[in-house]
Design an enzyme around this catalytic site. Structure first.
Site, PDB file in Angstrom:
ATOM      1  N   ARG A   1     -30.061  11.758   1.748  1.00 57.96           N
ATOM      2  CA  ARG A   1     -29.216  11.053   2.245  1.00 57.96           C
ATOM      3  C   ARG A   1     -28.320  10.173   2.633  1.00 57.96           C
ATOM      4  O   ARG A   1     -29.223   9.107   3.884  1.00 57.96           O
ATOM      5  CB  ARG A   1     -28.200  12.354   2.833  1.00 57.96           C
ATOM      6  CG  ARG A   1     -26.554  12.310   2.739  1.00 57.96           C
ATOM      7  CD  ARG A   1     -26.063  13.331   3.757  1.00 57.96           C
ATOM      8  NE  ARG A   1     -26.044  12.935   5.344  1.00 57.96           N
ATOM      9  CZ  ARG A   1     -25.249  13.206   5.963  1.00 57.96           C
ATOM     10  NH1 ARG A   1     -23.637  14.156   5.668  1.00 57.96           N
ATOM     11  NH2 ARG A   1     -25.087  13.777   7.497  1.00 57.96           N
TER      12      ARG A   1
ATOM     13  N   HIS B   1     -29.094  18.893  12.545  1.00 60.71           N
ATOM     14  CA  HIS B   1     -28.219  18.102  13.070  1.00 60.71           C
ATOM     15  C   HIS B   1     -27.969  19.047  14.074  1.00 60.71           C
ATOM     16  O   HIS B   1     -28.886  19.559  14.580  1.00 60.71           O
ATOM     17  CB  HIS B   1     -26.379  19.773  12.321  1.00 60.71           C
ATOM     18  CG  HIS B   1     -26.376  18.823  11.303  1.00 60.71           C
ATOM     19  ND1 HIS B   1     -26.383  18.310  10.204  1.00 60.71           N
ATOM     20  CD2 HIS B   1     -25.016  18.558  10.498  1.00 60.71           C
ATOM     21  CE1 HIS B   1     -26.396  17.887   9.553  1.00 60.71           C
ATOM     22  NE2 HIS B   1     -24.905  17.804   9.807  1.00 60.71           N
TER      23      HIS B   1
ATOM     24  N   ARG C   1     -30.181  11.609  16.208  1.00 56.63           N
ATOM     25  CA  ARG C   1     -29.203  10.049  15.699  1.00 56.63           C
ATOM     26  C   ARG C   1     -27.704  10.301  16.930  1.00 56.63           C
ATOM     27  O   ARG C   1     -27.813  10.849  17.576  1.00 56.63           O
ATOM     28  CB  ARG C   1     -28.489  10.758  13.974  1.00 56.63           C
ATOM     29  CG  ARG C   1     -27.464  12.494  15.044  1.00 56.63           C
ATOM     30  CD  ARG C   1     -26.738  12.548  12.888  1.00 56.63           C
ATOM     31  NE  ARG C   1     -25.496  13.469  13.448  1.00 56.63           N
ATOM     32  CZ  ARG C   1     -25.554  13.461  12.442  1.00 56.63           C
ATOM     33  NH1 ARG C   1     -25.673  13.892  11.136  1.00 56.63           N
ATOM     34  NH2 ARG C   1     -24.073  14.666  12.594  1.00 56.63           N
TER      35      ARG C   1
ATOM     36  N   ARG D   1     -19.774  38.236  28.849  1.00 57.15           N
ATOM     37  CA  ARG D   1     -20.049  36.932  28.691  1.00 57.15           C
ATOM     38  C   ARG D   1     -18.759  36.332  29.993  1.00 57.15           C
ATOM     39  O   ARG D   1     -19.468  35.061  30.243  1.00 57.15           O
ATOM     40  CB  ARG D   1     -21.103  36.239  27.795  1.00 57.15           C
ATOM     41  CG  ARG D   1     -19.997  36.461  26.755  1.00 57.15           C
ATOM     42  CD  ARG D   1     -20.821  35.821  25.412  1.00 57.15           C
ATOM     43  NE  ARG D   1     -21.581  36.937  25.118  1.00 57.15           N
ATOM     44  CZ  ARG D   1     -22.628  36.135  24.447  1.00 57.15           C
ATOM     45  NH1 ARG D   1     -23.380  35.396  24.310  1.00 57.15           N
ATOM     46  NH2 ARG D   1     -23.686  37.024  23.608  1.00 57.15           N
TER      47      ARG D   1
ATOM     48  N   ILE E   1     -19.798  16.015  15.287  1.00 51.50           N
ATOM     49  CA  ILE E   1     -20.232  17.344  16.525  1.00 51.50           C
ATOM     50  C   ILE E   1     -19.605  17.826  17.884  1.00 51.50           C
ATOM     51  O   ILE E   1     -19.369  18.681  18.316  1.00 51.50           O
ATOM     52  CB  ILE E   1     -21.865  17.276  15.471  1.00 51.50           C
ATOM     53  CG1 ILE E   1     -22.628  18.740  14.293  1.00 51.50           C
ATOM     54  CG2 ILE E   1     -22.233  17.823  16.859  1.00 51.50           C
ATOM     55  CD1 ILE E   1     -23.291  18.088  13.873  1.00 51.50           C
TER      56      ILE E   1
ATOM     57  N   ARG F   1     -16.886  23.840  11.541  1.00 52.46           N
ATOM     58  CA  ARG F   1     -17.799  22.675  10.908  1.00 52.46           C
ATOM     59  C   ARG F   1     -17.434  23.769   9.662  1.00 52.46           C
ATOM     60  O   ARG F   1     -18.672  24.197   9.212  1.00 52.46           O
ATOM     61  CB  ARG F   1     -18.654  22.334  11.459  1.00 52.46           C
ATOM     62  CG  ARG F   1     -17.900  21.244  12.715  1.00 52.46           C
ATOM     63  CD  ARG F   1     -19.157  20.794  12.969  1.00 52.46           C
ATOM     64  NE  ARG F   1     -20.059  19.587  12.282  1.00 52.46           N
ATOM     65  CZ  ARG F   1     -21.686  20.983  12.306  1.00 52.46           C
ATOM     66  NH1 ARG F   1     -21.878  21.929  13.717  1.00 52.46           N
ATOM     67  NH2 ARG F   1     -22.167  20.399  11.576  1.00 52.46           N
TER      68      ARG F   1
ATOM     69  N   LYS G   1     -12.372  18.048  10.416  1.00 49.16           N
ATOM     70  CA  LYS G   1     -11.863  16.305  11.475  1.00 49.16           C
ATOM     71  C   LYS G   1     -10.956  15.853  11.011  1.00 49.16           C
ATOM     72  O   LYS G   1     -10.075  15.396  11.955  1.00 49.16           O
ATOM     73  CB  LYS G   1     -13.363  15.831  11.720  1.00 49.16           C
ATOM     74  CG  LYS G   1     -12.991  14.740  13.113  1.00 49.16           C
ATOM     75  CD  LYS G   1     -14.297  14.274  13.444  1.00 49.16           C
ATOM     76  CE  LYS G   1     -13.772  13.257  12.372  1.00 49.16           C
ATOM     77  NZ  LYS G   1     -15.119  11.931  12.634  1.00 49.16           N
TER      78      LYS G   1
ATOM     79  N   LYS H   1     -12.486  33.834  22.053  1.00 48.41           N
ATOM     80  CA  LYS H   1     -13.349  33.158  23.052  1.00 48.41           C
ATOM     81  C   LYS H   1     -13.337  31.666  23.929  1.00 48.41           C
ATOM     82  O   LYS H   1     -13.955  31.670  24.670  1.00 48.41           O
ATOM     83  CB  LYS H   1     -14.490  32.392  22.112  1.00 48.41           C
ATOM     84  CG  LYS H   1     -15.620  33.007  21.306  1.00 48.41           C
ATOM     85  CD  LYS H   1     -16.641  32.306  20.757  1.00 48.41           C
ATOM     86  CE  LYS H   1     -17.773  33.207  19.776  1.00 48.41           C
ATOM     87  NZ  LYS H   1     -18.338  32.452  19.232  1.00 48.41           N
TER      88      LYS H   1
END
Length: 965
Positions: A450, A172, A753, A888, A769, A641, A600, A829
């Site tokens: 797949r 991915h 992809r 961070r 994604i 996800r 999604k 975050k």
């Protein structure tokens, strides 16, 4: 900045110690590690690019830190004006510097986690910071099951040796760091860990200091941007490199630790070498869903490449084993075999480095292993020839064609050693080797295929039209099933070479031909995405038969969208009712559930609850038909996800849905986080195996009926709000494309992809994604939380007692707790101030109220989450994570601001900025600016330097969030 930075870091640390004195130990090294790497890097930056540039980096950092303190939007604008005044070369260097600092912060954190774990284990404590259940350690889990839950050691051993965890590596496109950099990061990690070792000498320290400096500079001097898109073969090689570097040696090491843990609960047996405790599969070069670049040739190449790599790794180890097996006592069975091999051995000895002459029969084990070595050499060379020339002059009888042939002589050696009283020798390197052969076989990994169900429908439609019996596509489900079953029960071939084929149809049929041509142990499952009905599964069964696949792959339907998940149990019940199919599967069925597309489609809340219910219902259907069900979890790396800590994800699945068999995807950047280092690989294997065992032997509680009812009601509200905004709001897509870098995502060349299933179209055609990636970049994380607030608000307004019920669910029901904790982590975050800046700069003014209402929703959702978790502040229960995120923040904020202003400059031709003279001095020629960086991207359609600056901000933010998509 280094000293000021250390002060700031130390103050964060002190603040955390005050908040939760017992939770942050004094031996915490994170601050020290982080400051050391930062110090080194800033020195390098000054050496290479001059004092002025270093000071600009410090200025940006300090403005970010001031913003983080008060969240004053004016500070972001001040920061923006500093960043937009930089000339293109300077802009690239600054973006690169902040991206690099975030990667260094990640490395400091990884070394710290390993350090803290060692300290805990030395003290004999549980290995994790807050409480034992969050970190599944094998020994702790076994002791807990035996001593706290009163399971018998034999019962635990029995469950363990019969369980299987299959980790499926997928390509991915979420790994945004180049392999060249990952390797340098690995060396930085090692230097840092060794620098803080107890017994280090002054000379060692000096040499490690130099090595650390060298690696940090080498990483900074490497182009972070992939200039070409990777091919599926590139992705597969990158994925396979983890086997070479950590997994290959990690598996036997982990299994030894399991043996030790068993001994400590009173089991004096080892895990049998052929127990399927850990398995590996891959989608790299097999996943053609929406990726036209994965062709049948690619699939064939990838399988042969994996076989070649496996044979090569065995071959490189076999000589060590020959050295070890110098014993002469053996059983008659082994002696007869050795003498036979000695007599018939051909004299054309290969040019080996060791044992290059014929081994005498007085060393019988070496004679046997010498023959194994010859066959491995031939196996590797045959795969190499087939890969390069499609043909090999090495005959099949000279190679290993299946794993049983390979295991047989090794088992013979093992039995002989045990029979002669040398079990302790047999249980050394030979046992490790046997375990590797049992785990990796001849193919290293099993490749899943797949494909979308529609592509199979196209092929069958072409066949029925050619046979002039109608259009398969237009038939009802009943008629399709009737025809498929009639053909499956018959013997006649369906089509000949005269079948008219489009490119697409040829591609599907050629894929089945590759399955027929290559050894069956190359392949795992055939996964059908967008599967909705029994005919989708039967279609693949028929095509496998037609293309003469000798050992047909198991066919796995994948249910992703909310409606498909709801319909999945009924679809499987219809499939199990078909006698032909029931006989075919032999009592075992695998079903894949997709986390990213369901999220999604309906939002995280409803997707999580529907995935939970679908698993329960599928388990009941399988039980009713006497079928053992294996759930295959298609989880991404991000929470949006389905990502999150492994052990928690497993322990929060519904009871009885794992039962010792788990398949799960390990995607993109998660592969590096799981297997990038030896200790990470070891920890990953522990977590999966221990949590799977615990889930089976100590299942989580089932939700009460009133909890289910409340969840059902809330899911309806959450889906309604999510869809009303994402799918029904007419200008949402326009807002999304303006407010985020979604349109620019493709320039990163992360994966092979395309980012869309269809070139035009709205959110539906966008892959999950880039959808998550875009929102992660702006730190707004909309897909994760949208719907939660509305669901909680409606439940509590309807009946105030529901708040207590939700709080009780959080305290006692693992699934609900994990769902809430992960969203809370995402809020920690997040920063709506960054989203507001993006709106102000990039979104048309008439859409500003829309952004404001989303941010109000964000704040309201956060308040409800804290209420339900009983927290005053985000992450108050996890001070370590809080500390790590705070470290961070200032780096990420600089990159966020840089990204927003760079997007403004690329999208708005009327936006003018006044550039100051360049400040970066190039090391070799101090008079020369750093503008050669601009020439790395000569074809950019934007003003010089802007595209690279933009991509560097995306990569840096992805590193800082530790989630890409």
């Amino acid at each position: 900045m280094a000293n000021r930075n250390l002060e700031k870091l130390a103050s964060i640390d002190a603040h955390l110690r005050l908040l939760v004195p017992g939770k942050v130990s004094e031996d915490d090294k994170l601050i020290e590690y982080d400051a050391l790497l930062l110090d080194k890097f800033l020195d390098i930056l000054q050496d290479l690019h001059g004092e002025d540039l270093k000071e600009t980096v410090q200025e940006c950092y300090e403005l970010s830190a001031e913003y983080e303190g008060k969240r004053d939007p004016k500070k972001l604008e001040e920061l923006g004006s500093v960043l937009t005044s930089l000339d293109p070369g300077d802009s690239i260097v600054i973006a690169k510097a902040f991206s690099h600092m975030l990667n260094l912060a990640n490395l400091a954190e990884e070394v710290q986690i390993a350090y803290r774990r060692r300290i805990k284990l030395k003290k004999g404590d549980f290995a994790d910071e807050a409480h034992a259940t969050t970190e599944s350690d094998m020994e702790e889990t076994l002791k807990k099951l035996v001593y706290k839950l009163n399971k018998s050691p034999e019962e635990v051993f029995d469950a363990l040796k019969n369980q299987t965890v299959d980790l499926v590596l997928t390509a991915h496109p979420t790994q945004s760091v180049r392999r060249s950099l990952l390797q340098k990061h690995g060396r930085i990690r090692n230097c840092l860990a060794q620098l803080y070792a107890k017994d280090i000498t002054p000379d060692d320290k000096q040499e490690l200091d130099e090595a650390l400096h060298r690696e940090i500079q080498a990483a900074f001097r490497t182009d972070e941007i992939r200039r070409t898109q990777p091919t599926p073969q590139d992705e597969m090689r990158a994925g396979m490199s983890y086997f070479h570097e950590t997994i290959w040696k990690g598996v036997p090491k982990f299994l030894r630790r399991v043996d030790t843990a068993l001994k400590n609960i009173g089991i004096n047996e080892r895990v049998p070498y052929n127990a399927p405790l850990i398995q590996f599969s891959s989608w790299m070069g097999g996943d053609r869903d929406g990726n036209p670049r994965v062709t049948p040739e690619v699939t064939r190449d990838v399988c042969l490449l994996a076989r070649m790599m496996a044979a090569n790794m065995y071959f490189s180890q076999i000589e060590d084993l020959m050295f070890e097996m110098s014993m002469w006592r053996c059983t008659d069975e082994l002696r007869v075999r050795a003498e036979e091999l000695f007599r018939t051995a051909r004299r054309d000895v290969k040019h080996y480095i060791e044992f290059w002459k014929q081994v005498p029969p007085t060393e019988p084990y070496r004679v046997i292993l010498g023959d194994v070595r010859d066959k491995l050499y031939n196996t590797r060379e045959r795969a190499r020839h087939l890969l390069a020339h499609d043909i090999s002059d090495i005959p099949e009888e000279a190679v290993y064609t299946n794993v049983e042939q390979f295991l047989e002589p090794l088992e013979l050696c093992y039995r002989s050693l045990c029979a002669c009283g040398d079990r302790v020798i047999a249980d050394g390197s030979l046992l490790d080797f046997l375990r590797q052969v049992s785990t990796f076989g001849l193919s290293l990994v099993k490749l899943d295929i797949r494909q979308e169900s529609d592509r199979h429908t196209d092929v069958l439609d072409a066949i029925t039209q050619h046979l002039e019996i109608g259009s398969y596509r237009e038939w009802s489900e009943e008629k399709r099933q009737e025809w498929l079953l009639a053909e499956l029960s018959g013997k006649r071939p369906l089509f000949g070479s005269d079948l008219p084929k489009t490119e697409e149809i040829k591609d599907v049929l050629d894929t089945f031909n590759v399955l027929a041509e290559l050894p069956s142990d190359c392949f795992g499952a055939y996964i059908i995405s967008m599967a909705t009905s029994p005919s989708d599964v039967l279609a693949v069964e028929l095509l496998q038969r037609e293309c003469h696949v000798k050992q047909p792959l198991r066919v796995v339907p994948l249910f992703e969208k909310l409606a498909d998940l709801e319909a999945a149990p009924a679809a499987m019940a219809r499939l199990f009712s078909i006698d032909w199919y029931k006989n075919r599967i032999n009592g075992k069925q695998e079903v894949m559930i997709g986390y990213s597309d369901s999220g999604k489609d309906a939002g995280r809340f409803s997707a999580a609850w529907q995935l939970y219910k679908a698993q329960e219902e599928l388990k009941n259907v399988a039980k009713e038909f006497g079928v053992k069900l294996v759930m295959f979890h298609g989880r991404g790396g991000t929470v949006g996800r389905g990502g999150g800590p492994t052990h928690l994800a497993i322990l929060s699945q519904p009871p009885d849905t794992i039962q010792g068999s788990l398949r799960v995807t390990v995607q993109g950047e998660v592969i590096e986080q799981s297997f990038g280092e030896e200790h990470l690989c070891f920890r990953t294997l522990q977590r999966f195996c221990a949590a799977t065992l615990e889930h089976g032997m100590n299942p989580p509680i089932s939700p009460r009926p009133e909890w289910r009812e409340l969840m059902d009601q809330m899911a309806v509200v959450a889906t309604e709000q999510y869809r009303s905004i994402v799918f029904k709001e007419p200008r949402f897509v326009e807002y999304f494309r303006l407010a985020t870098p979604e349109l620019e995502y493709g320039r990163m060349n992360i994966g092979s992809r395309p980012s869309k299933r269809k070139p035009s179209g709205g959110i539906e055609s966008l892959r999950a994604i880039p959808w998550i990636f875009a929102w992660t970049q702006t730190r707004f994380h909309l897909p994760v939380w949208l719907g939660f607030g509305a669901a909680f608000k409606q439940a509590i307004q309807k009946d105030s007692k529901n708040l207590q019920m939700l709080q009780e669910m959080y305290k006692t029901w693992p699934f609900f707790r994990v769902t809430i904790d992960l969203v809370e982590m995402v809020f920690a975050k997040g920063d709506p101030g960054i989203a507001a800046l993006n709106d102000k700069l990039l979104v048309s003014e008439d859409l500003w109220p829309f952004g404001e209402s989303l941010r109000a929703n964000y704040e309201e959702t956060k308040d409800y989450l804290l209420k339900i978790a009983g927290h005053k502040d985000l992450l108050e229960g996890d001070p370590y994570l809080k500390q790590r995120l705070k470290l961070r923040d200032s780096y990420i904020t600089t990159l966020n601001v840089c990204q927003a202003y760079t997007l403004k400059r690329t999208r708005d031709p009327n936006y003018h900025v006044t550039l100051r003279p360049h400040i970066s001095k190039e090391y070799a020629e101090p008079s020369k600016p750093a503008d050669e960086l601009i020439h790395l991207n000569p074809t950019s359609e934007y003003a010089p330097g802007l595209e690279d600056t933009l991509i560097l901000t995306m990569k840096g933010i992805a590193a800082g969030m530790q989630n890409t998509g």
